[in-house]
Scaffold this active site. Structure first.
Site, short mmCIF file in Angstrom:
data_model
loop_
_atom_site.label_atom_id
_atom_site.label_comp_id
_atom_site.label_asym_id
_atom_site.label_seq_id
_atom_site.Cartn_x
_atom_site.Cartn_y
_atom_site.Cartn_z
N ASN A 111 0.86 -1.18 0.00
CA ASN A 111 0.00 0.00 0.00
C ASN A 111 0.90 1.24 0.00
O ASN A 111 1.46 1.59 1.03
CB ASN A 111 -0.90 -0.03 1.25
CG ASN A 111 -1.80 1.18 1.35
OD1 ASN A 111 -1.85 2.01 0.43
ND2 ASN A 111 -2.53 1.29 2.45
N TRP A 112 1.02 1.87 -1.17
CA TRP A 112 1.93 3.02 -1.29
C TRP A 112 1.27 4.30 -0.78
O TRP A 112 1.90 5.35 -0.75
CB TRP A 112 2.38 3.21 -2.74
CG TRP A 112 3.22 2.08 -3.27
CD1 TRP A 112 3.68 1.00 -2.57
CD2 TRP A 112 3.70 1.91 -4.61
NE1 TRP A 112 4.42 0.18 -3.38
CE2 TRP A 112 4.44 0.71 -4.64
CE3 TRP A 112 3.58 2.64 -5.79
CZ2 TRP A 112 5.05 0.24 -5.81
CZ3 TRP A 112 4.18 2.18 -6.96
CH2 TRP A 112 4.91 0.99 -6.96
N HIS A 147 -9.73 1.17 4.71
CA HIS A 147 -8.48 1.43 5.45
C HIS A 147 -8.78 2.41 6.58
O HIS A 147 -9.59 3.33 6.42
CB HIS A 147 -7.41 2.00 4.50
CG HIS A 147 -6.06 1.99 5.14
ND1 HIS A 147 -5.68 2.94 6.05
CD2 HIS A 147 -5.02 1.13 5.02
CE1 HIS A 147 -4.45 2.67 6.47
NE2 HIS A 147 -4.03 1.56 5.86
N GLU A 184 -5.81 -4.95 10.67
CA GLU A 184 -4.78 -3.95 10.91
C GLU A 184 -5.13 -3.17 12.18
O GLU A 184 -5.96 -2.25 12.13
CB GLU A 184 -4.71 -2.94 9.76
CG GLU A 184 -4.40 -3.54 8.41
CD GLU A 184 -3.80 -2.50 7.46
OE1 GLU A 184 -2.66 -2.68 7.07
OE2 GLU A 184 -4.48 -1.52 7.14
N GLY A 225 2.11 2.24 10.97
CA GLY A 225 3.11 3.30 10.87
C GLY A 225 3.77 3.67 12.18
O GLY A 225 4.42 4.71 12.27
N SER A 273 2.97 -2.05 10.55
CA SER A 273 4.40 -2.08 10.87
C SER A 273 5.09 -3.40 10.54
O SER A 273 6.00 -3.82 11.27
CB SER A 273 4.63 -1.71 12.34
OG SER A 273 4.22 -0.37 12.57
N GLY A 275 4.73 1.40 4.89
CA GLY A 275 6.06 2.02 4.86
C GLY A 275 7.15 1.15 4.23
O GLY A 275 7.91 1.63 3.38
P1 PGA Z 1 2.53 0.30 7.73
O1 PGA Z 1 1.10 0.53 7.03
O2 PGA Z 1 3.10 -0.97 7.19
O3 PGA Z 1 3.33 1.52 7.33
O4 PGA Z 1 2.29 0.24 9.19
C1 PGA Z 1 0.22 -0.54 6.85
C2 PGA Z 1 -1.08 -0.04 6.28
O5 PGA Z 1 -1.49 1.08 6.59
O6 PGA Z 1 -1.74 -0.77 5.52
#
Ligand code: PGA
Length: 247
Positions: free
Chosen positions: A9-10, A97, A167, A173, A210, A232
């Protein structure tokens, strides 16, 4: 054995030019990562979807969008039709999301409508669910997840397949990842929910929040877990590749 899914997911981290260059420069390497063992799904910002769909056409790398309209068509300024995604060549689309639930006030019902639009055109939804820090601390995770899942399960009854990404909002993040034992319990519960409610639908469970190369191997060993949604760490090819190689 089913391939393990790596969905990147960019978000809005890259501009159009940056997303295009990132994909072009690493095209061959992304294609090499996509084997029988690994399913690779790249979800660039919407303005780069056409570029990526064209670039990866005829390869095993799939392209997904990050959101879609809850409506089929009509006077909805700024929104995108599921049919357009189909025409571009997208095969997946993230919906629900937490960043959209929070900043755009999307409800569980809105997300169920989005799933419906995607299913109608044959695009596989990647549906995000998860509790926030406060709900986690108050031990409300199962209640929150149930509320998020109930309207979806009605919609998904007509689907062939869907991905559900758990999630925890507080893990996105932040570098924080829940205890493995906690995740084992959640994924066993999620598996029970969908296999008992929707035994006919091919649903696969992902974890997001993360994921990086220090935790990927351990996370991947969780029972019923079939992939990752990576934010990320998907923005740098080498760190994305490191995660894929660890699983
Ligand atoms: P992250 O994001 O890997 O940067 O924690 C995951 C996401 O929001 O799908």
């Amino acid at each position: 054995m089913k391939p393990f899914i790596f969905a990147a997911n960019w978000k809005m981290q890259l501009s159009f030019d940056q997303a295009r260059s990132y994909a072009q420069e690493n095209k061959q390497k992304f294609v090499e990562l996509a084997t029988e063992k690994n399913k690779i799904i790249l979800c660039p910002p919407s303005e780069a979807l056409q570029e990526l769909c064209d670039l990866f056409k005829g390869t095993p790398v799939a392209v997904g969008a990050q959101d879609i309209s809850a409506y089929k068509s009509g006077a909805y300024t700024g929104q995108m039709q599921a049919q357009s995604l189909k025409e571009l060549g997208c095969t997946y689309c993230i919906i629900g999301h937490s960043e959209r639930r929070n900043y755009n006030h999307e409800t569980n019902q809105d997300i169920a409508h989005k799933a419906q639009q995607l299913i109608a055109v044959g695009i596989t939804p990647i549906i995000c669910i998860g509790e926030n820090r406060d709900q986690y601390e108050k031990k409300q995770t199962h209640t929150v997840l149930s509320e998020q899942l109930v309207p979806l399960f009605d919609t998904l009854a007509t689907a062939k397949q869907a991905l559900i990404a758990y999630e925890p909002v507080w893990a996105i993040g932040t570098g924080l990842v829940p205890e493995i034992s906690y995740l084992e319990e959640i994924f066993t519960w999620l598996n029970h929910q969908h296999t008992s409610r929707l035994p006919e639908v091919n649903i696969e469970l992902l974890y997001g929040g993360s994921v990086n190369n220090t935790n990927a191997a351990k996370l991947a060993s969780i029972r019923h877990l079939q992939g990752f949604l990576i934010g990320g760490a998907s923005l740098d090819f080498q760190s994305f590749k490191n995660i894929v190689s660890l699983v």
